[in-house]
Design a protein around this motif. Structure first.
Motif, PDB file in Angstrom:
ATOM      1  N   ALA A  85      -5.499  -4.178  18.790  1.00  0.00           N
ATOM      2  CA  ALA A  85      -5.625  -4.976  18.013  1.00  0.00           C
ATOM      3  C   ALA A  85      -4.259  -5.240  17.148  1.00  0.00           C
ATOM      4  N   VAL A  86      -3.847  -6.448  16.858  1.00  0.00           N
ATOM      5  CA  VAL A  86      -2.568  -6.682  16.287  1.00  0.00           C
ATOM      6  C   VAL A  86      -3.088  -7.764  14.954  1.00  0.00           C
ATOM      7  N   PHE A  87      -2.674  -7.550  13.721  1.00  0.00           N
ATOM      8  CA  PHE A  87      -3.103  -8.225  12.584  1.00  0.00           C
ATOM      9  C   PHE A  87      -1.774  -8.433  11.775  1.00  0.00           C
ATOM     10  N   VAL A  88      -1.474  -9.696  11.688  1.00  0.00           N
ATOM     11  CA  VAL A  88      -0.335 -10.211  10.886  1.00  0.00           C
ATOM     12  C   VAL A  88      -0.893 -10.617   9.611  1.00  0.00           C
ATOM     13  N   PHE A  89      -0.393  -9.893   8.572  1.00  0.00           N
ATOM     14  CA  PHE A  89      -1.111 -10.132   7.183  1.00  0.00           C
ATOM     15  C   PHE A  89      -0.024 -10.260   6.083  1.00  0.00           C
ATOM     16  N   PRO A  90      -0.654 -10.764   4.772  1.00  0.00           N
ATOM     17  CA  PRO A  90       0.320 -10.901   3.743  1.00  0.00           C
ATOM     18  C   PRO A  90       0.335  -9.888   2.786  1.00  0.00           C
ATOM     19  N   LEU A  91       1.182  -9.278   2.110  1.00  0.00           N
ATOM     20  CA  LEU A  91       1.274  -8.291   1.032  1.00  0.00           C
ATOM     21  C   LEU A  91       2.111  -9.012  -0.183  1.00  0.00           C
ATOM     22  N   PRO A  92       2.087  -8.666  -1.415  1.00  0.00           N
ATOM     23  CA  PRO A  92       3.035  -9.282  -2.400  1.00  0.00           C
ATOM     24  C   PRO A  92       4.323  -8.684  -1.986  1.00  0.00           C
ATOM     25  N   GLY A  93       5.346  -9.945  -2.137  1.00  0.00           N
ATOM     26  CA  GLY A  93       6.555  -9.661  -1.701  1.00  0.00           C
ATOM     27  C   GLY A  93       7.281  -8.387  -2.205  1.00  0.00           C
ATOM     28  N   ASP A  94       7.076  -7.787  -3.542  1.00  0.00           N
ATOM     29  CA  ASP A  94       7.623  -7.033  -4.336  1.00  0.00           C
ATOM     30  C   ASP A  94       6.933  -5.664  -3.942  1.00  0.00           C
ATOM     31  N   ALA A  95       6.087  -5.586  -3.078  1.00  0.00           N
ATOM     32  CA  ALA A  95       5.289  -4.350  -3.025  1.00  0.00           C
ATOM     33  C   ALA A  95       5.972  -3.172  -2.204  1.00  0.00           C
ATOM     34  N   ALA A  96       6.029  -1.917  -2.821  1.00  0.00           N
ATOM     35  CA  ALA A  96       6.583  -0.866  -2.046  1.00  0.00           C
ATOM     36  C   ALA A  96       5.493  -0.301  -1.278  1.00  0.00           C
ATOM     37  N   VAL A  97       5.515  -0.574   0.226  1.00  0.00           N
ATOM     38  CA  VAL A  97       4.579   0.172   1.017  1.00  0.00           C
ATOM     39  C   VAL A  97       4.903   1.464   1.221  1.00  0.00           C
ATOM     40  N   CYS A  98       4.138   2.686   0.667  1.00  0.00           N
ATOM     41  CA  CYS A  98       4.503   3.870   0.702  1.00  0.00           C
ATOM     42  C   CYS A  98       3.496   5.043   1.318  1.00  0.00           C
ATOM     43  N   HIS A  99       2.736   4.340   2.027  1.00  0.00           N
ATOM     44  CA  HIS A  99       1.864   5.449   2.916  1.00  0.00           C
ATOM     45  C   HIS A  99       0.990   4.534   3.871  1.00  0.00           C
ATOM     46  N   PHE A 100       0.787   5.209   5.064  1.00  0.00           N
ATOM     47  CA  PHE A 100       0.055   4.759   6.099  1.00  0.00           C
ATOM     48  C   PHE A 100      -0.449   5.875   7.024  1.00  0.00           C
ATOM     49  N   SER A 101      -1.943   5.763   7.162  1.00  0.00           N
ATOM     50  CA  SER A 101      -2.269   6.859   8.037  1.00  0.00           C
ATOM     51  C   SER A 101      -3.859   6.296   8.624  1.00  0.00           C
ATOM     52  N   ILE A 161      -7.853   2.717   9.044  1.00  0.00           N
ATOM     53  CA  ILE A 161      -6.461   2.585   8.745  1.00  0.00           C
ATOM     54  C   ILE A 161      -6.327   2.635   7.050  1.00  0.00           C
ATOM     55  N   ARG A 162      -5.430   3.394   6.636  1.00  0.00           N
ATOM     56  CA  ARG A 162      -5.284   3.391   5.225  1.00  0.00           C
ATOM     57  C   ARG A 162      -3.998   3.095   4.927  1.00  0.00           C
ATOM     58  N   LEU A 163      -3.755   2.078   4.080  1.00  0.00           N
ATOM     59  CA  LEU A 163      -2.590   1.465   3.690  1.00  0.00           C
ATOM     60  C   LEU A 163      -2.178   1.532   2.007  1.00  0.00           C
ATOM     61  N   GLU A 164      -1.322   2.232   1.739  1.00  0.00           N
ATOM     62  CA  GLU A 164      -1.014   2.106   0.260  1.00  0.00           C
ATOM     63  C   GLU A 164       0.348   1.558  -0.441  1.00  0.00           C
ATOM     64  N   TYR A 165       0.261   0.643  -1.346  1.00  0.00           N
ATOM     65  CA  TYR A 165       1.381   0.255  -1.816  1.00  0.00           C
ATOM     66  C   TYR A 165       1.343   0.116  -3.282  1.00  0.00           C
ATOM     67  N   VAL A 166       2.535   0.164  -3.987  1.00  0.00           N
ATOM     68  CA  VAL A 166       2.833  -0.046  -5.656  1.00  0.00           C
ATOM     69  C   VAL A 166       3.479  -0.996  -5.665  1.00  0.00           C
TER      70      VAL A 166
END
Length: 856
Positions: A85-101, A161-166
């Motif tokens: 599965a491939v997912f192209v998606f937006p996040l805030p441009g200034d987000a710091a993605v800091c965890h992926f599991s 899928i767990r994705l975390e950003y600040v």
């Protein structure tokens, strides 16, 4: 439709001898741009392919003005073949993605940050070996677009899928803090002939918003040293739940049943907000002292207060350049609001300045060959052309018009102020931002993102590198208040010679992590991150001083803060600081392309990204399930997970009498599809009255009720039929509570624009039937009480000012500048009977406005 694979990637796979194991199959609707739009209409049919993404769960935690976001994406393979599965998606441009599991059954796999090509090869190797793997990577062209690949999901298997950003929360014009969870990923237009590395041509797979095949659950927890006064949203929320008597902590949830079919916007308001503050965060115990993650980091929030003597006189000069997006995606209400906003801007410009209006799509145009002096003649000529502007210039190529603007020589003693309005759908974001930075010494850039799906990376980047201010206008939010705030900022004297000085205890040194401050605005937040090295005594204090020059006056603001680390901050400040430093280094790397030391900054970015666990353009998160001994057999079928799209053939679709809720008083706002809803056709404006040749009637004849407010009248309510009312009574009826045919009332603020449209460039109004109509009176009703010794323009201008103060105080931020210009004009006339005029105007309009309130 398959995920695009560049020739470079394909060659790399052949070179590494990858097994041919994937069956490339379409997922659903596709927008595709390769230089020009590949499909004549863009949005194709929904293919009804199975979508393995079933739901998205989002938990938001806001601490003061910083947000931590945890998103859980739940996948399930209900097919009889293994999937990718491939997912192209937006996040805030200034987000710091800091965890992926990823969690498969009871197995938890935590991803690592690695150099991007290394991560891609590891992902391909895993899939070729029949193992499960997960890859999360940021677009190399725009930092607000991510691609998530979930590989080798066996039949009947589920994965979470767990994705975390600040991210930092931006301060809005009304002092609210804005959080946006992007859902809409509108196509990023890639200009023809534009270069770029792999990933430059972003393909967006999307479906109409109503057909999004996965659900969203959303909850938020807000805490602050100051009470939380309210939380608003463009989506229906359950009531706020306060967790303490001080009301400094609260929770709120999205109402059940929400489809993830629009950007989720949250506006958070604190009492006595936006005071200077500092947070010191302890370093990570497992990291080496002397490194960014091992040392304490301080985050300073500064709100400069400028001397009143300097601020009391706004600059009356400047070159104001307006750059308007006229691509197809701006059609409908976006273009109408843009035209209305240009009207308000042009009326509010000071005499003596220069201006021009540029517009762009696939090509670009300008109203004047070069910026012209602002006067009645040039303003009138510009407004005539603005009236005819439509979303008819094709794609979104912003780079060339920017180059044209920068090629124009600056006018001596007229500081250039650039206002950019766009829905932000470009594929060469970093190239555009880099151009603005290269020209930052000659202008300030104020940017406005219009509608859902606007690229936060583009809008924020333009303002940051251009020394200006960014604003977002979404949903039914009015553009005018935000634009007028930016105009006020642009009229403030430019702050120059900015420096930051630190006073710290002996043995403590500081390393700046933020780029140098290039702009300061009255009362607007500036964030500074710095690394603190060394040991400080107990209960010690630090001090930071920001020095600058404003209109030739040296000034400074100072903040004292405790060096004692705050509790329970996690590593939020460190990650935001790392992200700030990463973006600065990425920008420097782009500037060095083609030079001998190219790649030096890239190496530093990769090292910092791996060390901090924060994503970058040159790294990716990779997770491989190495614990399972089971090898997944058979070729993979690729499924593209769609995002919601609001565009169909360049036209925005609005829900037919659909509504969304604004918390907490649950006022219902309503966007009405006049082109499709029979109950809201032009007959809804029948209350305007008989046709007239006056400008005011022309204005209402073309005005569609785009922004509507649904009022509760009880079951069976029918609006009063005002088509039979006289025109002037009708106008006042609309002022009180205008309706469209379906019983939905128009916003009374829209009636401000007819009066604004009649103001002259000098600031005055003319006593004529058009003004009478705008004020809801007859010409005789206005002419009769005029003091005999007063000329008509003075009387008309006083009437307009009284009406604004008497009926439009809720929109003061929109008309304040043009009212100031009117007052200046009145003072220049040295009229002797102003007091008598004010009293007479109050009587005829039924107001009680004091002369002092007008500034006279």
């Amino acid at each position: 439709m398959s995920k695009p694979i560049s020739e470079t990637q394909l060659a790399g796979k052949k070179k590494r001898g990858k097994k041919p194991g994937r069956v490339e199959q379409g997922g659903s609707v596709l927008w595709s741009y390769h230089g020009m739009m590949a499909n004549s209409c863009g949005l194709l049919t929904f293919q009804k392919e199975p979508v393995p993404l079933k739901s998205v769960e989002v938990e938001l935690e806001v601490r003061d003005h910083v947000a931590t976001v945890v998103s859980t994406l739940n996948y399930e393979n209900k097919e009889d073949k293994p999937l990718e599965a491939v997912f192209v998606f937006p996040l805030p441009g200034d987000a710091a993605v800091c965890h992926f599991s990823a969690k498969i059954g009871q197995t938890q796999i935590v991803a690592e940050v690695k150099e991007k090509q290394e991560a891609r090869e590891e992902y391909d190797d895993a899939l070729s070996s029949g193992r499960q793997a997960f890859l999360l990577e940021e677009s190399e062209q725009s930092p607000d677009i991510f691609t998530l690949s979930v590989g080798s999901l066996p039949p009947g298997e589920s994965a979470s899928i767990r994705l975390e950003y600040v991210t930092e929360l931006a301060v809005q014009a009304d002092e609210g803090l804005r959080f946006c969870l992007p859902a809409v990923l509108n196509p990023r237009y890639q200009p023809q002939g534009s270069g770029g590395s792999e990933g430059g041509n972003v393909q967006v797979t999307s479906v109409p918003a109503s057909l999004v095949p996965y659900s969203l659950s959303f909850s938020a927890r807000v805490s602050s040293p100051r009470p939380v006064s309210k939380v608003e949203s463009n989506c229906l929320l359950d009531p706020l739940q306060y967790l303490n008597t001080e009301q400094t902590q609260t929770t709120v949830k999205m109402a059940a049943g929400h489809k993830f079919d629009r950007d989720v916007e949250l506006l958070i308001y604190y009492k006595d907000a936006h005071q200077p503050s500092a947070v010191v965060e302890a370093g990570q115990a497992s990291s080496k002292p002397g490194t960014l993650m091992g040392d304490p980091v301080v985050m300073l929030s500064l709100y400069p207060e400028f001397p009143q003597a300097v601020m009391s006189s706004d600059a009356s000069c400047g070159e104001f350049v307006f750059l308007m997006d006229r691509s197809g995606s701006m059609a409908g209400s976006h273009m109408k609001r843009a035209r209305d906003t240009l009207l308000l801007l042009l009326k509010s410009l000071p005499m003596g300045c220069y201006f021009n209006i540029h517009s762009f799509g696939s090509s670009y145009e300008h109203i004047f060959p070069k910026s012209v002096e602002y006067n009645q003649k040039t303003m009138k000529e510009a407004l005539k052309k603005v009236e005819k502007m439509g979303a008819d210039l094709g794609g979104t190529e912003i780079l060339e018009p920017l180059k044209h603007i920068y090629s124009q020589p600056c006018i001596p003693s007229q500081p250039r102020q650039l206002f950019v309005f766009t829905d932000g759908e470009v594929g060469n974001t970093k190239e555009v931002i880099n151009l603005v930075k290269q020209n930052s010494g000659s202008h300030r850039c104020f940017s406005f993102g219009i509608g859902g799906g606007a690229s936060s990376a583009l809008i924020n980047g333009l303002a940051k590198e251009g020394g200006g201010h960014a604003q977002f206008i979404t949903g039914t939010g009015r553009m005018q208040p935000k634009v007028m705030q930016s105009l006020r900022f642009s009229l403030q004297p430019a702050v120059v010679d900015i420096s930051v000085e630190w006073d710290l205890p002996k043995g403590v040194s500081v390393t700046a992590l933020s780029p140098p401050i290039t702009s300061l605005f009255q009362g607007q937040r500036s964030l500074i991150y710095a690394q603190l090295t060394g040991q400080s005594p107990e209960a010690s204090e630090g001090c930071v001083t920001v020095k600058y020059s404003l209109a030739g006056h040296p000034s400074q603001n100072q903040l004292h803060f405790s060096l004692k680390p705050a509790e329970d901050t996690g590593l939020t400040v460190h990650r935001l600081a790392a992200q700030t430093l990463i973006r600065s280094l990425e920008m420097e790397e782009r500037e060095r392309r083609g030079q001998e030391d190219e790649g030096v900054k890239k190496k530093k970015v990769v090292e910092l990204s791996v060390q901090s666990g924060v994503s970058s353009a040159f790294t990716a998160f990779i997770a491989v399930n190495k614990g399972s001994s089971e090898v997944i057999q058979g070729p993979l079928v690729r499924r593209i997970v769609p995002t919601p799209n609001l565009i169909d053939c360049g036209m925005y679709h609005f829900p037919s009498c659909g509504a969304h809720m604004m918390h907490t008083d649950h006022n219902l706002h309503h966007d009405c599809a006049h082109s499709t809803s029979s109950s809201c056709k032009k007959k809804s404006m029948g209350g305007i009255g008989p046709k007239s040749k006056s400008k005011i009637n022309k204005f209402f004849a073309r005005m569609k009720p785009q922004k509507l407010t649904l009022r509760s009248h009880g079951a069976g309510h029918n609006p009063l039929p005002h088509s039979e009312m006289p025109f002037h009574d009708n106008l006042m009826r609309m002022e009180a509570q205008p309706y469209c045919h379906c019983g939905i009332s128009l916003s009374p603020r829209d009636l401000l624009l007819p009066l604004v449209s009649l103001q002259k460039a000098s600031g005055c109004w003319v006593l004529d039937p058009d003004l009478a109509a705008a004020l809801g009176k007859t010409s005789e009703e206005l002419e009769k009480p005029k003091p005999a010794s007063v000329n008509q323009e003075v009387w008309a201008t006083v009437l307009a000012l009284i009406w604004l103060h008497g009926f439009k105080m809720d929109a003061q931020e929109e008309w304040e500048l043009l009212a100031t210009k009117a007052v200046s004009w009145l003072q220049a006339q040295e009229a002797s009977c102003v007091t008598e005029c004010v009293e007479a105007a109050n009587t005829v309009l039924g107001c009680t406005v004091q002369k002092d309130a007008l500034g006279l």
